[in-house]
Motif scaffolding. Structure first.
Motif, PDB file in Angstrom:
ATOM      1  N   ALA A 106      37.428  47.816  47.828  1.00 35.64           N
ATOM      2  CA  ALA A 106      36.650  48.885  46.317  1.00 35.64           C
ATOM      3  C   ALA A 106      36.468  47.716  45.752  1.00 35.64           C
ATOM      4  N   GLY A 107      35.957  48.644  44.510  1.00 34.71           N
ATOM      5  CA  GLY A 107      35.426  48.064  43.795  1.00 34.71           C
ATOM      6  C   GLY A 107      34.591  48.764  43.057  1.00 34.71           C
ATOM      7  N   PHE A 108      34.485  48.041  41.295  1.00 33.49           N
ATOM      8  CA  PHE A 108      33.614  48.564  40.600  1.00 33.49           C
ATOM      9  C   PHE A 108      32.990  47.771  39.463  1.00 33.49           C
ATOM     10  N   PRO A 109      31.687  48.067  38.439  1.00 33.02           N
ATOM     11  CA  PRO A 109      31.131  46.840  38.476  1.00 33.02           C
ATOM     12  C   PRO A 109      31.343  46.192  37.068  1.00 33.02           C
ATOM     13  N   GLU A 110      31.699  45.080  36.726  1.00 37.57           N
ATOM     14  CA  GLU A 110      32.066  44.566  35.450  1.00 37.57           C
ATOM     15  C   GLU A 110      32.295  45.863  34.162  1.00 37.57           C
ATOM     16  N   ALA A 111      31.354  46.198  34.181  1.00 38.17           N
ATOM     17  CA  ALA A 111      30.715  46.932  32.694  1.00 38.17           C
ATOM     18  C   ALA A 111      31.934  48.015  32.691  1.00 38.17           C
ATOM     19  N   ALA A 112      32.545  48.210  34.241  1.00 32.14           N
ATOM     20  CA  ALA A 112      33.755  49.472  34.073  1.00 32.14           C
ATOM     21  C   ALA A 112      35.085  49.444  33.735  1.00 32.14           C
ATOM     22  N   TYR A 113      35.536  47.964  33.547  1.00 32.39           N
ATOM     23  CA  TYR A 113      36.273  47.467  33.156  1.00 32.39           C
ATOM     24  C   TYR A 113      37.616  48.075  32.316  1.00 32.39           C
ATOM     25  N   GLY A 114      37.029  48.134  31.170  1.00 33.25           N
ATOM     26  CA  GLY A 114      37.941  49.044  30.414  1.00 33.25           C
ATOM     27  C   GLY A 114      38.105  50.064  30.848  1.00 33.25           C
ATOM     28  N   LYS A 115      37.449  51.385  31.613  1.00 32.10           N
ATOM     29  CA  LYS A 115      37.685  52.085  31.718  1.00 32.10           C
ATOM     30  C   LYS A 115      38.725  52.335  32.730  1.00 32.10           C
ATOM     31  N   TYR A 116      38.778  51.802  33.908  1.00 27.94           N
ATOM     32  CA  TYR A 116      39.714  51.676  35.013  1.00 27.94           C
ATOM     33  C   TYR A 116      40.562  51.106  34.831  1.00 27.94           C
ATOM     34  N   VAL A 117      40.564  50.141  33.971  1.00 31.35           N
ATOM     35  CA  VAL A 117      42.373  49.548  33.547  1.00 31.35           C
ATOM     36  C   VAL A 117      43.190  49.934  32.980  1.00 31.35           C
ATOM     37  N   ALA A 118      41.829  50.868  32.465  1.00 31.18           N
ATOM     38  CA  ALA A 118      42.746  51.910  31.090  1.00 31.18           C
ATOM     39  C   ALA A 118      43.780  52.766  32.339  1.00 31.18           C
ATOM     40  N   MET A 119      43.384  53.410  33.159  1.00 30.79           N
ATOM     41  CA  MET A 119      43.942  54.143  33.814  1.00 30.79           C
ATOM     42  C   MET A 119      44.941  53.593  34.376  1.00 30.79           C
ATOM     43  N   LEU A 120      45.166  52.923  35.194  1.00 29.90           N
ATOM     44  CA  LEU A 120      45.627  51.254  36.116  1.00 29.90           C
ATOM     45  C   LEU A 120      47.466  51.533  35.096  1.00 29.90           C
ATOM     46  N   VAL A 121      46.656  50.924  34.214  1.00 32.25           N
ATOM     47  CA  VAL A 121      47.987  50.676  33.338  1.00 32.25           C
ATOM     48  C   VAL A 121      48.810  51.784  32.679  1.00 32.25           C
ATOM     49  N   GLU A 122      48.439  52.819  32.554  1.00 32.40           N
ATOM     50  CA  GLU A 122      48.576  54.027  32.238  1.00 32.40           C
ATOM     51  C   GLU A 122      49.760  54.883  33.550  1.00 32.40           C
ATOM     52  N   ARG A 123      48.818  54.582  34.488  1.00 30.73           N
ATOM     53  CA  ARG A 123      49.577  54.941  35.452  1.00 30.73           C
ATOM     54  C   ARG A 123      51.164  54.164  35.983  1.00 30.73           C
ATOM     55  N   GLY A 124      51.512  52.789  34.751  1.00 32.79           N
ATOM     56  CA  GLY A 124      52.633  51.547  35.413  1.00 32.79           C
ATOM     57  C   GLY A 124      52.083  50.605  35.547  1.00 32.79           C
ATOM     58  N   TYR A 125      50.826  50.277  36.262  1.00 34.41           N
ATOM     59  CA  TYR A 125      50.359  48.892  37.081  1.00 34.41           C
ATOM     60  C   TYR A 125      50.124  47.727  35.831  1.00 34.41           C
ATOM     61  N   ARG A 126      50.383  47.087  36.682  1.00 34.51           N
ATOM     62  CA  ARG A 126      49.830  45.374  35.573  1.00 34.51           C
ATOM     63  C   ARG A 126      48.951  44.489  36.701  1.00 34.51           C
ATOM     64  N   VAL A 127      47.863  45.182  36.038  1.00 32.98           N
ATOM     65  CA  VAL A 127      46.244  44.461  36.423  1.00 32.98           C
ATOM     66  C   VAL A 127      46.356  42.835  35.926  1.00 32.98           C
ATOM     67  N   ALA A 128      46.039  42.023  37.169  1.00 30.95           N
ATOM     68  CA  ALA A 128      45.032  40.888  36.664  1.00 30.95           C
ATOM     69  C   ALA A 128      43.258  40.598  36.804  1.00 30.95           C
ATOM     70  N   ARG A 129      43.502  39.659  35.872  1.00 30.13           N
ATOM     71  CA  ARG A 129      41.606  39.860  36.165  1.00 30.13           C
ATOM     72  C   ARG A 129      41.984  38.334  36.388  1.00 30.13           C
ATOM     73  N   VAL A 130      41.033  38.704  38.236  1.00 32.13           N
ATOM     74  CA  VAL A 130      40.942  37.410  38.210  1.00 32.13           C
ATOM     75  C   VAL A 130      39.234  36.804  37.788  1.00 32.13           C
ATOM     76  N   GLU A 131      39.003  35.847  37.486  1.00 31.02           N
ATOM     77  CA  GLU A 131      37.797  35.668  37.289  1.00 31.02           C
ATOM     78  C   GLU A 131      37.050  34.386  38.098  1.00 31.02           C
ATOM     79  N   GLN A 132      35.571  33.555  37.922  1.00 32.24           N
ATOM     80  CA  GLN A 132      34.862  33.142  38.224  1.00 32.24           C
ATOM     81  C   GLN A 132      34.726  32.169  37.034  1.00 32.24           C
ATOM     82  N   THR A 133      35.546  31.085  37.374  1.00 30.27           N
ATOM     83  CA  THR A 133      35.544  29.084  36.592  1.00 30.27           C
ATOM     84  C   THR A 133      34.646  29.079  36.467  1.00 30.27           C
ATOM     85  N   GLU A 134      33.984  29.126  37.127  1.00 32.71           N
ATOM     86  CA  GLU A 134      32.556  28.094  38.186  1.00 32.71           C
ATOM     87  C   GLU A 134      32.154  28.437  38.647  1.00 32.71           C
ATOM     88  N   THR A 135      30.558  28.200  38.099  1.00 32.70           N
ATOM     89  CA  THR A 135      29.218  28.464  38.413  1.00 32.70           C
ATOM     90  C   THR A 135      28.274  28.119  40.025  1.00 32.70           C
TER      91      THR A 135
END
Length: 647
Positions: A106-135
């Motif tokens: 499943a997935g969602f666009p980068e622009a929706a990061y704040g919304k979905y992370v807030a929902m997960l954290v409020e439910r007690g989850y730890r969330v890791a943001r894995v970014e591309q650090t190379e083009t």
């Protein structure tokens, strides 16, 4: 075909479901088993998958093995993808649907990061943001330079782990939660180190006081404001002071030591019974595996990792060594004190190190481990704000045999509290010299030394001082009835005052004189205007922390430390324009907030102020007060040289 939940490939992996082991090969029943890591059985993975894992799949599994208890948001282009068990979480809690295929996805666009992370954290989850650090172009160049087997996928790194206790509300997050909630929607992270007295025997024996049976070291981390608080104190068999600690701070996460030599079953059970329902209680073992870094630069990789990867989070000496290695705080002059020195470290932390406050430093080590795993250690610790804390005992605990370090931390806490309460503004006294050696006798009586009422955890709960008994919220509590503050930092200060009611008549009279003067006459008119200015100051403490995190720290020679080792500095973000606007917005809010605050002394300039305490508060340092002088002139430099619209 879209597979329903429970029928995806990961549901058939035994190493991932019924036969989990951590990276040290401990099974779930082992006392040192860690839920944070996962041993990958590559043979089983290939068999169940029907083919060897691709380079990207292998990259995901390798990261998951380091963050097994964390939801990975795996960046692919402009989207954050959720695979395997993480996709189950997205479907269950975020309203997403599985994509086609045998792999949970499943997935969602980068622009929706704040919304979905807030929902997960409020439910007690730890969330890791894995970014591309190379083009992709940088990958092509790396392939050309690589001899032998070529890399098959762009490099990715964990750029941050968000949980209830480590959430800093950065430029990617939805900050409306704390802006609307007055800065009090999330509690701090608390690490607790417990040591029972020898043989479990109680100590003490003062008449009317419960015997102390154990001693605690605590570290309290407010990730939003970057404030770290250290404490060490003895406690009775009822754990009265731990109860007070929890009731006072309302933590969002609590860390305790696991293993045979860790926290007692009594403490663990007690924490589960007294902590609010939203609190996440986490076990940190005496030995843990520290995550490996995916940084391509060996120098960055060395900084981000901790030796061989096996660390002792609760070891006080290791904690101090790691503080030196990462250089969160300015170093002392090498010529004067040698290498390394701690004279320029925060005062409270320095005195704990020099005085051997082992339990406080042990808990600090666990908190440091947790912050480093979350990659928020630099932005929090480099703020350099370290305070002291000691729960009131109300005479319920006999501390006659408590370690001297505990007593001296209590002294430092008392001095800090008096400054916050403003009781030292008028009757200025020499600062107490905190000595961790043998305490000298004092001629003052016990009553003379009492400057506030002691409210323990039972009192705070039963009298509904901070929260109501029915729902645990602020509604209906004493705090909700008296809190008419206009700024988040004002609300935090009022809360601190409520936890330590004044005891001395002269202190109460001074504060009452200030209130009376601000309620009538010319001072009342000035106060009405000042309240509007305070409303415009925003949350200065939070904004200072946010702006601080955007730059580097200052080294001992005055030059900025290089923070390019942080994965966040290499992340490839596609909403960079939006993120830049948020950063500029935070800086602009801070400048305007400080500007509004700087106008307050001018409102009282032509007012006859009778209260000495009020005069200290509203007058500048040039006029005998404590308000920073020439603050407006210093701010003008930034307003003259910083154009918000262009930025």
């Amino acid at each position: 075909m879209v597979n329903p939940a429970g029928t995806h490939m990961h549901n058939h992996l035994k190493f991932f479901t019924t036969n989990r082991r951590d990276l040290q090969r401990n099974s779930a029943g082992h006392p040192n088993f860690s839920t944070r890591t996962l041993h990958i059985d590559w043979t089983e993975l290939e068999r169940v998958n029907g083919k060897a894992a691709t380079a990207a799949q292998k990259q995901w599994w390798e990261i998951k093995s380091q963050y097994a208890d964390t939801v990975l948001l795996f960046k692919t282009g402009k989207f954050y993808e959720m695979f395997h068990d993480d996709s189950d979480v997205g479907v269950a809690h975020l309203g997403m649907v599985y994509m086609k295929g045998k792999d949970g996805h499943a997935g969602f666009p980068e622009a929706a990061y704040g919304k979905y992370v807030a929902m997960l954290v409020e439910r007690g989850y730890r969330v890791a943001r894995v970014e591309q650090t190379e083009t992709p172009d940088a990958l092509k160049e790396r392939k050309k330079r690589t001899k032998g087997k070529k890399p098959g996928v762009v490099n990715r790194e964990v750029c941050g782990v968000v949980s209830k206790g480590t959430r800093t509300f950065c430029y990617l997050d939805d900050t409306s939660l704390i802006e609307k909630g007055g800065g009090a929607t999330t509690g701090p992270l608390i690490a607790i180190k417990e040591v029972a007295f020898d043989g479990g025997d109680s100590k003490g024996g003062d008449e009317g006081a419960a015997n102390a049976v154990c001693e605690y070291g605590v570290t309290i981390v407010d990730a939003i404001t970057g404030v770290v608080t250290l404490g060490q104190f003895a406690d009775d068999v009822l754990r009265s002071r731990i109860q007070t600690l929890v009731a006072s701070f309302n933590p969002s996460e609590v860390l305790y030591e696991g293993g045979r030599s860790g926290a007692s079953k009594t403490l663990i059970s007690f924490l589960k019974s007294i902590c609010p329902p939203h609190t996440v209680i986490e076990c940190i073992n005496s030995t843990e595996c520290f995550p490996k870094s995916n940084a391509l630069d060996p120098k960055n990789k060395k900084i981000l990792e901790r030796g061989s990867g096996s660390v002792s989070p609760w070891d006080a000496n290791d904690a101090v060594k790691e503080l030196h290695r990462r250089a969160y705080y300015p170093r002392s002059s090498r010529k004067a004190e040698g290498e390394p020195g701690i004279s320029r470290w925060p005062e409270i932390l320095r005195r704990c190190v020099e005085g051997g406050a082992a339990l406080a430093l042990s808990s600090f080590g666990a908190a440091l481990f947790y912050l480093q795993r979350s990659l928020v250690d630099f932005e929090i610790l480099s703020m350099g704000i370290v305070k002291a804390y000691c729960p009131p005992s109300s005479g319920a605990v006999d501390e006659s045999s408590a370690e001297n370090a505990s007593k001296q931390i209590e002294k430092m806490y008392t001095e800090e509290a008096r400054k916050d309460e403003g009781t030292d503004l008028v009757d200025q006294t020499d600062e107490v010299d905190v000595d961790f050696g043998t305490s000298s006798s004092s001629a003052a009586t016990a009553e003379d030394q009492i400057d506030h009422m002691a409210l323990d955890g039972t009192t705070l709960t039963n009298l509904e001082i901070l929260h109501n008994l029915s729902t645990g919220s602020k509604d209906g509590s004493l705090l909700s009835k008296i809190d008419f503050t206009r700024s988040p930092h004002g609300a935090r200060l009022l809360r601190a005052w409520l936890l330590r009611p004044l005891f001395r008549k002269e202190d109460i009279d001074r504060r009452a004189d200030v209130v009376q003067e601000l309620s009538s006459g010319a001072a009342a008119v000035a106060m009405c205007e000042a309240r509007e200015l305070l409303r415009k100051t925003n949350d200065i403490e939070r904004l200072l922390s946010r702006v601080h995190s955007m730059g580097g720290s200052i080294s001992s020679d005055g030059s900025a430390n290089n923070i390019s080792y942080l994965p966040e500095e290499r992340a490839v973000l596609y909403e960079s324009e939006k993120h830049t606007k948020r950063k500029v917005g935070d800086f602009s809010k801070l400048l305007n907030g400080l500007k509004a605050a700087s106008e307050i002394p001018s409102l009282f300039a032509n007012t006859e102020v009778e209260s000495p305490m009020l005069a200290k508060i509203v007058k500048t340092t040039d006029d005998g007060g404590c308000f920073p002088a020439q603050m407006r002139e210093k701010l003008d430099y930034f307003f003259d040289n910083f154009d918000v619209k262009k930025a």
